[in-house]
Design a protein around this motif. Structure first.
Motif, mmCIF file in Angstrom:
data_model
loop_
_atom_site.group_PDB
_atom_site.id
_atom_site.type_symbol
_atom_site.label_atom_id
_atom_site.label_comp_id
_atom_site.label_asym_id
_atom_site.label_seq_id
_atom_site.Cartn_x
_atom_site.Cartn_y
_atom_site.Cartn_z
ATOM 1 N N ARG A 164 8.779 5.791 6.582
ATOM 2 C CA ARG A 164 8.899 7.090 5.913
ATOM 3 C C ARG A 164 10.138 7.822 6.413
ATOM 4 O O ARG A 164 10.913 8.379 5.642
ATOM 5 N N GLU B 181 4.098 5.188 -3.117
ATOM 6 C CA GLU B 181 4.089 6.536 -2.517
ATOM 7 C C GLU B 181 5.473 6.891 -1.979
ATOM 8 O O GLU B 181 5.950 8.012 -2.151
ATOM 9 N N SER C 227 3.285 14.390 0.417
ATOM 10 C CA SER C 227 2.859 13.322 1.331
ATOM 11 C C SER C 227 1.729 13.758 2.263
ATOM 12 O O SER C 227 1.267 12.965 3.061
ATOM 13 N N GLU D 55 4.274 2.966 9.462
ATOM 14 C CA GLU D 55 4.317 3.835 8.280
ATOM 15 C C GLU D 55 5.227 5.036 8.522
ATOM 16 O O GLU D 55 6.047 5.389 7.675
ATOM 17 N N HIS E 184 0.799 -1.226 0.000
ATOM 18 C CA HIS E 184 0.000 0.000 0.000
ATOM 19 C C HIS E 184 0.834 1.279 0.000
ATOM 20 O O HIS E 184 0.344 2.336 -0.384
ATOM 21 N N ARG E 185 2.079 1.235 0.441
ATOM 22 C CA ARG E 185 2.863 2.459 0.586
ATOM 23 C C ARG E 185 4.128 2.517 -0.259
ATOM 24 O O ARG E 185 4.744 3.567 -0.344
#
Length: 139
Positions: free
Chosen positions: A56, A11, A121, A52, A7-8
């Motif tokens: 990041r 991104e 973001s 998450e 999912h990330r």
């Protein structure tokens, strides 16, 4: 871990591209961040409140390391002409974004990180400060 990755990942690659200005390096940065996350916390991500945010922050820190290594290399090696961007770069970044990318390149590293984290973001000021490990007013 699998859900977070699926999912990330894209991104985070986009975030890293904006920070390091290079798709293959950005992909490596993200892959290394996930590998380190797995090594430290396992597939269940035990001991992490916000995986998450952790990954990041790892991506931002790794991007900073890449930029430091580049600066060191450029200080000792004469600059070479920049090669044409690979064709797949246009898949991630459309032509209309080139002007924005040019403006980002002219910013300091810290300014670029803050802008990318805020407007790309959609992080809050507090999340940006946490990701960059700054006091809230400094970002």
């Amino acid at each position: 871990m699998d859900d977070l990755y699926h999912h990330r990942r894209l991104e985070l690659v986009r975030l890293a591209v904006l920070l390091v200005d290079d798709i293959p390096t950005a992909e490596d940065v993200v892959q290394d961040a996930f590998a380190a996350l797995y090594r430290r916390h396992g597939a269940q991500l035990t001991g992490l409140d916000d995986p998450e945010a952790y990954v990041r922050r790892s991506v931002v820190n790794a991007a900073r390391s890449v930029l430091r290594r580049r600066r060191t290399m450029r200080a000792h090696v004469p600059p070479r002409p920049r090669p044409a961007p690979p064709p797949e770069e246009h898949v991630l970044l459309k032509e209309e974004h080139e002007e924005v990318l040019g403006a980002l390149r002219r910013l300091t590293t810290r300014q670029r990180e803050v802008l990318v984290l805020r407007y790309w973001s959609n992080l809050s000021e507090a999340q940006i400060a946490e990701t960059l490990q700054l006091s809230r007013g400094a970002s």
